[in-house]
Write a protein that holds these residues in place. Structure first.
Motif, PDB file in Angstrom:
ATOM      1  N   THR A   4      22.849 -33.171  -9.248  1.00  6.96           N
ATOM      2  CA  THR A   4      21.765 -32.873  -8.329  1.00  6.96           C
ATOM      3  C   THR A   4      22.179 -31.767  -7.366  1.00  6.96           C
ATOM      4  N   ASP A  23      14.651 -36.114 -16.157  1.00  8.48           N
ATOM      5  CA  ASP A  23      14.899 -36.795 -14.894  1.00  8.48           C
ATOM      6  C   ASP A  23      14.171 -38.130 -14.947  1.00  8.48           C
ATOM      7  N   MET A  83      13.330 -40.173 -12.804  1.00  8.30           N
ATOM      8  CA  MET A  83      12.445 -40.514 -11.699  1.00  8.30           C
ATOM      9  C   MET A  83      11.265 -39.558 -11.558  1.00  8.30           C
ATOM     10  N   GLN A  84      11.375 -38.343 -12.097  1.00  6.44           N
ATOM     11  CA  GLN A  84      10.256 -37.409 -11.993  1.00  6.44           C
ATOM     12  C   GLN A  84       9.095 -37.791 -12.908  1.00  6.44           C
ATOM     13  N   THR A 109      12.147 -36.900  -5.353  1.00  7.95           N
ATOM     14  CA  THR A 109      12.724 -36.594  -6.670  1.00  7.95           C
ATOM     15  C   THR A 109      12.911 -35.099  -6.887  1.00  7.95           C
ATOM     16  N   LYS A 138      10.726 -32.917  -7.311  1.00  9.52           N
ATOM     17  CA  LYS A 138       9.834 -32.502  -8.394  1.00  9.52           C
ATOM     18  C   LYS A 138       9.272 -31.113  -8.078  1.00  9.52           C
ATOM     19  N   ALA A 147      15.011 -44.705  -6.831  1.00  5.17           N
ATOM     20  CA  ALA A 147      15.304 -43.275  -6.732  1.00  5.17           C
ATOM     21  C   ALA A 147      15.929 -42.968  -5.382  1.00  5.17           C
TER      22      ALA A 147
END
Length: 311
Positions: free
Chosen positions: A11, A34, A36-37, A46, A48, A236
């Protein structure tokens, strides 16, 4: 086999911006790797990319499930198997971009998820145990029966801990040693990294920027919609750390401090996972004068190893 460019790394390594530049150079479409996206409404925490940040480059597997829906690596793999041929049929290059190591490995190595499907009774027992003894007890057991999986699953990630223990009991094999099917893609894996001090500084700056952009309000809104903090989506980074603050049990400064610390730890676990794969070509972001120069180098590698053979 179909070509696949994989851009991975910890990340805050700068994957999103570089991937968009590479996609423009090579005619690529980006598939988010990903975990969580995939959830709708989890945008700021996240990281995004917004519609504007995507700069017209097609993106896939963003915002496809609600926060209370279940999503796992087997479903991710199935979605990617559907998406990649469609991208190639359009004359574009599939690009798998993200930092969820298991999701990436499941695609590159075509993991076989057919054995060990969910067992409702076993899953219920494991959930009860997690509620009774805490996630730490599950993580300790996983460390005993599957040390490799324990190193990449956060001690607080109850959902993935349960799944790993479930697979171990149902199949007799660790989830980290999932069977592999025949290779489907001719993959080139590029890893982005940064000097540690700069990576950690980027993580701290990202957290500060997320707070400015409204991460607290986003987390508060999710709770107000009735989404409980026990959901997998709330595991997340950026959400579970804010729950104590939103409950009045911690200050915002303390929540941010913990979030920065946990994100640094997460980045270290990501690197530990990725560095086991010797096929990855690593590029240090700080060795390049600009994002453009880095994108051009990645494009050069892809043209030499993927596109020339494909054409």
């Amino acid at each position: 086999m179909l070509p696949l460019l994989v851009l991975l790394g910890p990340t805050a390594a700068g994957k999103t911006a570089v991937a968009i530049r590479v996609a423009k150079l090579l005619g690529g479409e980006i598939i988010s790797a990903d975990s969580m996206q995939v959830y709708r409404h989890l945008d700021i925490g996240t990281a995004k990319p917004t519609a504007a940040e995507r700069e017209g480059v097609p993106h896939h597997l963003l915002d496809i499930v609600e926060p209370d829906e279940e999503f796992n690596v087997a479903r991710f793999q199935a979605e990617v198997k559907r998406i990649i041929p469609a991208i190639v049929a359009r004359g574009h290059l599939p690009m798998l971009v993200g930092g969820t190591g298991l999701y990436i490995r499941a695609v590159v190595d075509n993991y076989d998820f057919s054995p060990g499907g969910p067992d409702p009774d076993l899953r219920h027992r494991l959930k009860e145990r997690a509620a009774r003894e805490g996630a730490a007890a599950l993580h300790a057991e996983l460390a005993r029966v599957d040390p490799a999986a324990a190193t990449r699953i956060q001690p607080t990630d109850v959902r993935r801990l349960i799944r790993a223990l479930e697979v171990r009991e149902l199949t007799g094999r660790p989830i980290s040693e999932q069977g592999k099917g025949p290779p489907l893609y001719r993959s080139l894996q590029i890893g982005l990294t940064r000097d540690r001090a700069r990576l950690y500084a980027a993580i701290d700056a990202r957290v500060d920027e997320m707070i400015k952009r409204g991460l607290v309000e986003e987390a508060r809104w999710l709770l107000a919609q009735g989404y409980p903090p026990t959901l997998p989506a709330f595991q997340a980074l950026g959400y579970k750390e804010l729950v104590p603050y939103l409950k009045g049990e911690a200050t915002l400064a303390e929540a941010c401090r913990i979030l920065k610390r946990e994100t640094r730890h997460f980045a270290k676990r990501q690197l530990t996972w990725f560095r086991r794969d010797k096929r990855i070509i690593w590029l240090n972001r700080d060795s390049f004068p600009s994002e453009s120069a880095l994108a051009e180098e990645i494009s050069r590698l892809a043209e030499g190893k993927l596109l020339t053979d494909h054409e």
